[in-house]
Design a protein around this motif. Sequence first.
Motif, PDB file in Angstrom:
ATOM      1  N   THR A   9      -8.015 -10.926  25.447  1.00 48.04           N
ATOM      2  CA  THR A   9      -8.844 -10.924  26.407  1.00 48.04           C
ATOM      3  C   THR A   9      -8.120 -10.932  27.471  1.00 48.04           C
ATOM      4  O   THR A   9      -7.493 -11.817  27.587  1.00 48.04           O
ATOM      5  CB  THR A   9      -9.750 -12.087  25.457  1.00 48.04           C
ATOM      6  N   PRO A  10      -8.855 -10.827  28.835  1.00 49.16           N
ATOM      7  CA  PRO A  10      -8.696 -10.844  30.028  1.00 49.16           C
ATOM      8  C   PRO A  10      -8.058 -11.826  30.430  1.00 49.16           C
ATOM      9  O   PRO A  10      -8.514 -12.853  30.074  1.00 49.16           O
ATOM     10  CB  PRO A  10      -9.570  -9.874  30.691  1.00 49.16           C
ATOM     11  N   THR A  11      -7.026 -12.764  31.288  1.00 47.19           N
ATOM     12  CA  THR A  11      -6.919 -13.331  31.730  1.00 47.19           C
ATOM     13  C   THR A  11      -7.559 -13.787  33.449  1.00 47.19           C
ATOM     14  O   THR A  11      -7.950 -15.014  33.727  1.00 47.19           O
ATOM     15  CB  THR A  11      -5.713 -14.425  31.493  1.00 47.19           C
ATOM     16  N   GLY A  12      -8.031 -12.631  33.962  1.00 48.49           N
ATOM     17  CA  GLY A  12      -8.784 -12.158  35.211  1.00 48.49           C
ATOM     18  C   GLY A  12      -7.410 -12.147  36.471  1.00 48.49           C
ATOM     19  O   GLY A  12      -7.166 -12.637  37.156  1.00 48.49           O
ATOM     20  N   ARG A  13      -5.888 -12.321  35.658  1.00 49.32           N
ATOM     21  CA  ARG A  13      -5.191 -11.817  36.754  1.00 49.32           C
ATOM     22  C   ARG A  13      -4.203 -10.264  37.122  1.00 49.32           C
ATOM     23  O   ARG A  13      -4.372  -9.861  36.156  1.00 49.32           O
ATOM     24  CB  ARG A  13      -3.875 -13.099  35.912  1.00 49.32           C
ATOM     25  N   GLY A  14      -4.199 -10.022  37.802  1.00 53.71           N
ATOM     26  CA  GLY A  14      -3.267  -9.283  38.109  1.00 53.71           C
ATOM     27  C   GLY A  14      -2.362  -8.630  39.514  1.00 53.71           C
ATOM     28  O   GLY A  14      -2.537  -9.452  40.268  1.00 53.71           O
ATOM     29  N   ALA A  15      -2.024  -7.876  39.235  1.00 53.87           N
ATOM     30  CA  ALA A  15      -0.455  -7.450  40.792  1.00 53.87           C
ATOM     31  C   ALA A  15      -0.553  -5.974  40.802  1.00 53.87           C
ATOM     32  O   ALA A  15      -0.680  -5.349  39.991  1.00 53.87           O
ATOM     33  CB  ALA A  15       0.536  -8.023  40.518  1.00 53.87           C
ATOM     34  N   VAL A  16      -0.697  -5.718  42.615  1.00 56.30           N
ATOM     35  CA  VAL A  16       0.643  -5.111  42.682  1.00 56.30           C
ATOM     36  C   VAL A  16       1.734  -5.170  42.935  1.00 56.30           C
ATOM     37  O   VAL A  16       1.909  -6.289  43.756  1.00 56.30           O
ATOM     38  CB  VAL A  16      -0.612  -3.851  43.222  1.00 56.30           C
ATOM     39  N   LEU A  42       1.448  -8.255  45.200  1.00 57.21           N
ATOM     40  CA  LEU A  42       0.034  -8.789  45.474  1.00 57.21           C
ATOM     41  C   LEU A  42      -0.782  -8.990  44.378  1.00 57.21           C
ATOM     42  O   LEU A  42      -0.764  -8.430  44.191  1.00 57.21           O
ATOM     43  CB  LEU A  42      -0.528  -7.557  47.143  1.00 57.21           C
ATOM     44  N   VAL A  43      -0.791 -10.943  44.022  1.00 59.10           N
ATOM     45  CA  VAL A  43      -1.231 -10.977  43.469  1.00 59.10           C
ATOM     46  C   VAL A  43      -3.267 -11.356  43.557  1.00 59.10           C
ATOM     47  O   VAL A  43      -3.248 -11.797  44.109  1.00 59.10           O
ATOM     48  CB  VAL A  43      -0.494 -12.475  42.752  1.00 59.10           C
ATOM     49  N   SER A  44      -3.446 -11.499  42.181  1.00 62.36           N
ATOM     50  CA  SER A  44      -5.242 -11.224  42.609  1.00 62.36           C
ATOM     51  C   SER A  44      -5.630 -12.157  41.196  1.00 62.36           C
ATOM     52  O   SER A  44      -4.935 -12.077  40.835  1.00 62.36           O
ATOM     53  CB  SER A  44      -6.014 -10.053  42.925  1.00 62.36           C
ATOM     54  N   ARG A  45      -6.387 -12.668  41.644  1.00 67.28           N
ATOM     55  CA  ARG A  45      -6.901 -13.318  40.433  1.00 67.28           C
ATOM     56  C   ARG A  45      -8.389 -14.105  40.822  1.00 67.28           C
ATOM     57  O   ARG A  45      -9.003 -14.074  41.486  1.00 67.28           O
ATOM     58  CB  ARG A  45      -6.411 -14.983  40.289  1.00 67.28           C
ATOM     59  N   ASN A  77     -11.376  -3.614  40.806  1.00 65.89           N
ATOM     60  CA  ASN A  77     -11.564  -2.911  42.166  1.00 65.89           C
ATOM     61  C   ASN A  77     -11.124  -3.736  42.828  1.00 65.89           C
ATOM     62  O   ASN A  77     -10.332  -3.060  43.877  1.00 65.89           O
ATOM     63  CB  ASN A  77     -12.402  -3.563  42.512  1.00 65.89           C
ATOM     64  N   ASP A  78     -10.229  -4.748  42.970  1.00 67.88           N
ATOM     65  CA  ASP A  78      -8.682  -5.548  44.100  1.00 67.88           C
ATOM     66  C   ASP A  78      -7.769  -4.534  43.243  1.00 67.88           C
ATOM     67  O   ASP A  78      -7.081  -3.953  44.367  1.00 67.88           O
ATOM     68  CB  ASP A  78      -8.547  -6.882  43.674  1.00 67.88           C
ATOM     69  N   LEU A  79      -7.541  -4.487  42.717  1.00 69.38           N
ATOM     70  CA  LEU A  79      -5.721  -3.071  42.553  1.00 69.38           C
ATOM     71  C   LEU A  79      -6.364  -2.014  42.715  1.00 69.38           C
ATOM     72  O   LEU A  79      -5.007  -1.299  43.449  1.00 69.38           O
ATOM     73  CB  LEU A  79      -6.075  -3.271  40.565  1.00 69.38           C
TER      74      LEU A  79
END
Length: 194
Positions: free
Chosen positions: A38-45, A89-92, A103-105
């Motif tokens: 399942t998604p962790t809610g963390r992503g990055a570019v 660039l890390v988004s949570r 959308n953030d990514l």
Amino acid sequence: MGLLDILLGRTKPVVADLDRLFALPSAAVTLEAAAGFTPTGRGAVCFATVEGAAFEESHREVRALLDADTDRDGSPVELRQDDYGYSWLVSRRAPDRLSALVNDLHAVNSQLEANGFGPQLLCSLAGFENLSGRRLELVYLYKRGTFYPFAPLPDGTQRRDNALELQVRSALAGDLRIEPDLSRWFPVWGAPGL
């Protein structure tokens, strides 16, 4: 592409299709059903670090765009560097807000591309985990327009769970454009924030 390119074996580079990132939420449903992740809610570019006023201005625009989102769950966007000198660039987001994370990514990639920094973009990734805490990242290769799974082993070594990666590739083949060349499934050891 001209005749000389054909004779010399050069190929036309694949154009990145950032809209493919929007397939991640539906792929997450398949991933949970097939493998329990399942998604962790963390992503990055990830992008190659560039010096200069134009890039600094572009970076400020991206941060302002994302930080202006009043529904960020109190988590600011972070700019971090890894051990290899690449910027992330890390988004949570909350784990149930994968669409907002995507959308953030997409916004980060689009803004950097619009400001002329598309060649510096390397990849985007979204984090997943299962009930036992095993991690999995779905990596989007900007220059290839494809995804691949990255599954580090939980033992703390820099080894991958190749069987899990191949299982995820098979499960998501109908949802995402998977990178066919396994030699391009680069490890993202120590990706900040993930």
